[in-house]
Design a protein around this motif. Structure first.
Motif, short mmCIF file in Angstrom:
data_model
loop_
_atom_site.label_atom_id
_atom_site.label_comp_id
_atom_site.label_asym_id
_atom_site.label_seq_id
_atom_site.Cartn_x
_atom_site.Cartn_y
_atom_site.Cartn_z
N LYS A 111 0.86 -1.19 0.00
CA LYS A 111 0.00 0.00 0.00
C LYS A 111 0.90 1.24 0.00
CE LYS A 111 -3.86 2.32 2.33
NZ LYS A 111 -4.77 2.31 3.51
N THR A 256 -1.01 -8.24 -4.28
CA THR A 256 -2.17 -7.37 -4.09
C THR A 256 -1.66 -5.97 -3.79
OG1 THR A 256 -3.55 -9.17 -3.21
CG2 THR A 256 -4.21 -6.90 -2.66
N VAL A 258 -2.97 -2.04 -2.81
CA VAL A 258 -4.00 -1.06 -2.46
C VAL A 258 -3.46 0.30 -2.87
CG1 VAL A 258 -5.27 0.05 -0.59
CG2 VAL A 258 -4.97 -2.43 -0.61
N ARG A 283 -8.41 -1.80 -3.99
CA ARG A 283 -7.56 -2.98 -3.84
C ARG A 283 -7.58 -3.75 -5.16
NH1 ARG A 283 -10.04 -5.50 -0.09
NH2 ARG A 283 -8.71 -5.02 1.73
N THR A 285 -6.06 -7.08 -7.22
CA THR A 285 -5.43 -8.39 -7.06
C THR A 285 -5.03 -8.90 -8.45
OG1 THR A 285 -6.88 -8.81 -5.17
CG2 THR A 285 -5.72 -10.70 -6.09
#
Length: 977
Positions: A111, A256, A258, A283, A285
């Motif tokens: 993130k 993943t 974000v 988010r 993926t």
């Protein structure tokens, strides 16, 4: 990742077709409550304070809650069956990972906190949250897991055996020398047991162009837009996540990210799910990758747009850039789509992934990086605008795209076991990049251009006693970084081109396909490739490829093959290690058999005159052999060795044959192919430089150039004439040299003129003619260039200068002007949004003859508010250093500001080495040698250590050259006038 050979050039630079190639960990000892307090404090500081480095320490964390944050990876390797690890420590360096524990998959969460404007209260800027779960298998019982991490703050660690709930984590120690972290366990791992290591950490989006770092661009309305991108090769994945950061430790990556909802987030795999979160976060993926090494991991987050198509074989292909430049991605997209299909056929293996993304980012140290499924480029290497950019910019884009797509098989599908075989990746891509572009642009003469762009330039570096083999033992990251040079790239490609010629294209490609299929999704080394090629050749002669190629990969340097005609048709060939500074000698470290090579000699003569199907002979590690010319040859006929310059060696003839070859050039030079005309000039001047032949013999070859209209011989000539020019900058011989070069280039200049049309090779040669004519003060050229520049200054919104001639005209306008002309160029650099156009201005701005302007220009590169990107600093130094007025200024700048330069650029392997190499190339006095040696005493050059040593040898060679040849060249020039 491409690298670029640096040539000696005039201070007016070509359109740049070949351009655009640390935080310490302090030990922290914590106990009891103090541990928790420090973790909490550091975590809060890193999270909430904008622009604060979070990479000073690796935090040693206490045993975590066994249930905290446990996750299960979405994908692993093939089931849960045990497989034998392929990685193994080798070489003299002790800092290698063991194979006691090997990764099978990474579950990676990132993130990044990227804000273009005001940072929300309580939020961090230019940091990222990270979480990784590494699924590993145990192969040898151990109570310690060792992996890499640097410049990140670890907050929690848990270790669980699959199916168990007991956390095995006991503590964390670090070993800074090797950038290791050791996870200490409270029990031994069980052989063949599978374990999950979960690590939470904080990272910094640094500005060092490595790891996971920040980048930015400015829009037309002066808004700064921020983003983040990555560069992991060779040892920087450990800056983005704790990992097993060696090429043989392949694993599946499940990622993943974000990210801010208005930003794009791209990584190796295809996006398979997007979920909107609170506060305008998303988010995303991605599909798991195949098993791959950490250095191919990539992610880019920011405001980017793309163009897209589907290749002939169904691969989704996207080309990304900042929105303002997205239309300039179309050439890379179209060319890449064709080349990827070509390579599928060439390798006989379908492209291994479902998609291929390419993205041009504003800040990137190398030309590009071949990350599997997400190739990241410097903007100049991917964006092409036909309205603004030159033919050489277009070729550069095509070549780099081809290079990186070749890596998707050679390097990504099959990866070297260790960095000592880096050349397998880069040398191979440096060779077949030309084949890919030749397929898409058949009129560009790419196979011919290989000789002047890759082969001949690397001869100079590889003739130094401080060179190195293409396959060389390396250990520490600084040693690994050092070998990202033209030996690995250009020489690697050159000896593979030579091997292709020896084996034939059919055998060569058959062996490559077998090699790739046998080692797909795994690791291999040079011997594996030689084995596959030997097997492929069994029906065509059965050569022992390893025996041949070991002489070219395990020894530094290359042979000089000296030829002497003993009677009408008998020639004796003798080989020796060619050194440009033989008096300095060379270590026997890489030549334990006395520096002998297996040399495949191809030759023809005047009566046979067959360059396509020449005769051949082998020097199988023989010091001398004899071979026979055709029965029809006359004793006064010429003969020529190394047809099309396929062999990686220099050729010297007896004096009589040099004269016969020279006479043939004067009579009808077209008898020899372009490659061999270039070879004659390149070999002759190099051999004269070392005293193997007279300088007069070499200079006599140039007399035919009044009739020469092709690019390759002119390139070879101008490369060496630029060396003489740079050596003569303070010599009385410069005047005669200028007059001779005027006379030499004027026929080419007059025939090609300023009307910039025709095919690409002629456009390049026209640029050569105008560039050289203006440099050597041909009056008509100076008048034309000056008028064009002044016309542009009078009407800045309407550029009258041809795209292909911009660098030449810009440089001449600034060189023959003053402050007003320089400021015009600087403002054009600042206002241009096209990266290739900016690059042309950076080069041209170094052409000024005003020392104070050049000195100010140098200082701009290290100013806090600099407008010069880090990736471009070496271009500025090179431009000023190749200007005779600027040589001493660059030297003073490097010495006075070295500490600042080191801090800013030492982590960028290409930038820093280029800065160091830009300085000593034109030094040619004992005083400058003493200053250079004094400068290096006790100084840390990091990844540029070898570059500094080569600089020392280069200065010595220059001094000896001046002592030997200054007077004789001046006398020849005066006679020739």
């Amino acid at each position: 990742m491409p690298g670029f050979t640096e040539k000696q050039t005039f201070n007016i630079q070509e359109d740049q077709k070949d351009d655009e190639i640390h935080l310490s960990q302090n030990k922290v000892i914590m106990i009891g409550a103090l541990i928790a307090a420090i973790i909490t404090g550091v975590g809060l500081i890193c999270f909430y304070v904008p622009d604060r480095s979070c990479g000073d320490d690796i935090i040693v964390v206490p045993t975590s809650d066994p249930q905290k944050g446990k996750t299960t990876p979405r994908a692993t390797t093939e089931g849960s069956e045990s497989t034998t690890p392929t990685a193994s420590p080798s070489g003299p360096w002790p800092g290698r990972l063991t194979t006691a524990v090997m990764p099978e998959s990474y579950e990676l969460f990132l993130k990044p906190y990227i804000y273009d404007d005001d940072v929300p209260s309580g939020k961090a800027r230019f940091t990222f949250d990270g979480n990784v779960t590494i699924r590993v298998r145990c192969y040898n019982a151990t109570n310690r897991i060792t992996l890499h991490a640097v410049d990140i703050n670890i907050t929690t660690i848990t270790v669980f055996m699959m199916g168990d709930t007991d956390d095995m984590y006991q503590g964390l120690t670090e070993e800074k020398e090797y950038e290791f972290i050791h996870i200490e366990l409270n029990d031994e791992l069980v052989v063949d047991g599978v374990y999950d290591i979960k690590i939470d950490y904080l990272g910094q989006l640094n500005d060092g162009l490595s790891g996971f770092y920040r980048t930015s661009y400015t829009t037309d309305d002066e808004t700064i837009v921020w983003g983040a991108t990555s560069q992991m090769q060779p040892t920087s994945a450990r800056k983005a996540l704790p990992c097993f950061d060696e090429p043989a430790f392949r694993a599946v990556f499940n990622t993943t990210i974000v990210h801010r909802s208005y930003m794009a987030a791209i990584t190796n795999g295809i996006e398979i799910d997007e979920e909107d979160l609170a506060d305008e976060w998303t988010r995303t993926t991605y599909l798991p990758t195949p098993k791959m090494p950490t250095y191919l991991l990539a992610f880019t987050v920011g405001t980017f747009d793309y163009t897209e198509n589907i290749t002939a074989n169904g691969v989704r292909f996207r080309a990304w850039s900042r929105p303002e430049a997205v239309n300039n991605t179309r050439y890379a997209l179209e060319t890449g789509s064709e080349i990827i299909t070509y390579f599928e056929d060439y390798f006989g293996i379908p492209f291994p992934l479902e998609k291929q993304d390419m993205i041009a980012v504003p800040d990137f140290a190398a030309g590009a990086m071949e990350n599997w499924g997400l190739i990241i480029y410097r903007e100049t290497a991917m964006l092409y605008d036909p309205e603004v950019n030159s033919a050489s910019n277009k070729q550069y884009v095509a070549v780099v795209v081809s290079h990186e797509l070749a890596h998707q098989w050679f390097g990504n599908l099959v990866t070297p076991k260790w960095w000592d075989d880096l050349w397998l990746n880069e040398g191979f891509a440096s060779y077949v990049e030309y084949l890919g572009v030749d397929f898409t642009e058949p009129t560009w003469g790419m196979k011919e251009q290989f000789v002047i762009n890759d082969l001949e330039p690397v001869f100079e570096l590889d003739s130094l006693g401080t060179s190195h083999p293409v396959r060389v033992d390396v250990g520490a990251p600084a040693e690994i970084n050092e070998i990202f040079d033209s030996i690995s790239y250009n020489k690697g490609g050159s000896i593979l081109r030579m091997l292709n010629n020896i084996l034939t294209e059919e055998v060569f490609t058959r062996g490559l396909t077998a090699y790739l299929k046998e080692h797909a999704y795994g690791n291999a080394d040079s011997d594996d490739l030689w084995s596959a090629l030997t097997e492929a050749d069994k029906d065509d002669g059965g050569l022992d490829v390893k025996a041949i190629m070991d002489t070219w990969t395990l020894q530094m340097g290359y042979p000089l093959v000296t030829l002497e005609r003993t009677d009408r048709k008998t020639v004796t060939a003798h080989q020796e290690h060619y050194l440009s500074n033989p008096s300095e000698g060379v270590s026997q470290e890489y030549g334990d058999q006395g520096y002998l090579w297996q040399v495949y000699i191809q030759y023809t003569d005047k009566t046979t005159n067959n360059f396509i199907m020449p005769n051949s002979a082998w020097m199988e590690k023989d010091r001398s052999i004899e071979f026979e010319l055709a029965d029809t040859v006359d004793e006064n006929d010429w003969y020529m060795v190394n047809t099309y310059q396929y062999g990686f060696y220099r050729v010297n003839y007896d004096h009589e044959n040099w004269m016969r070859l020279t006479d043939q050039l004067m009579t009808d030079h077209k008898v020899f192919p372009n490659e061999n005309r270039a070879q004659l000039i390149d070999d002759a001047f190099s051999l004269a430089r070392t005293g193997n032949i007279s300088m007069e013999t070499a200079l006599n070859l140039t007399r035919y150039l009044g009739n020469e209209k092709d690019l390759l011989p002119w390139e070879a000539t101008l490369d060496y004439m630029s060396y003489i020019t740079n050596m003569f900058r303070l010599s009385g011989g410069f005047g005669p040299l200028e007059l001779y070069m005027q006379a030499l280039v004027e026929p080419l200049y007059d025939s090609l003129g300023w009307n910039d049309t025709d095919e690409v090779l002629e456009q390049y040669n026209r640029n050569n003619a105008i560039r050289v004519a203006c440099y050597y003060r041909v009056t008509d050229c100076l008048d034309q260039a000056s008028k064009l520049y002044q016309d542009y200054m009078q009407n800045p919104d309407n550029n009258p200068i041809s795209n292909n001639l911009k660098t030449t005209v810009y440089c001449n306008g600034i060189r023959d002007g003053g402050q007003t002309e320089w400021e015009f160029g600087w403002n054009k650099y600042l206002s241009s949004s096209d990266s290739s156009e900016k690059s042309k201005w950076l080069s041209a701005l170094g052409c000024s003859r005003q020392p104070w302007i050049l000195n100010r220009y140098l200082m701009y590169t290290v100013a806090e508010d600099t407008q010069v990107r880090s990736q471009d600093v070496s271009s500025v130094l090179s431009a000023v250093g190749n200007n005779h007025v600027g040589i001493d200024l660059v030297w003073d700048f490097l010495r006075n500001d070295y500490d600042k330069i080191y801090d800013l650029f030492a982590t960028s392997i290409f930038t820093f080495s280029s800065i160091i190499s830009a300085v000593p190339q034109n030094f040619n006095t004992e005083q400058l040698l003493e200053e250079w040696i004094a400068f290096g005493e006790g100084r840390d050059f990091g990844p540029a250590t070898r570059t500094y040593e080569q600089g020392t040898e280069t200065i010595k060679i220059n001094i000896q050259w001046m002592e030997k040849y200054e007077d004789s060249i001046t006398e020849w020039l005066m006679r020739a006038l």
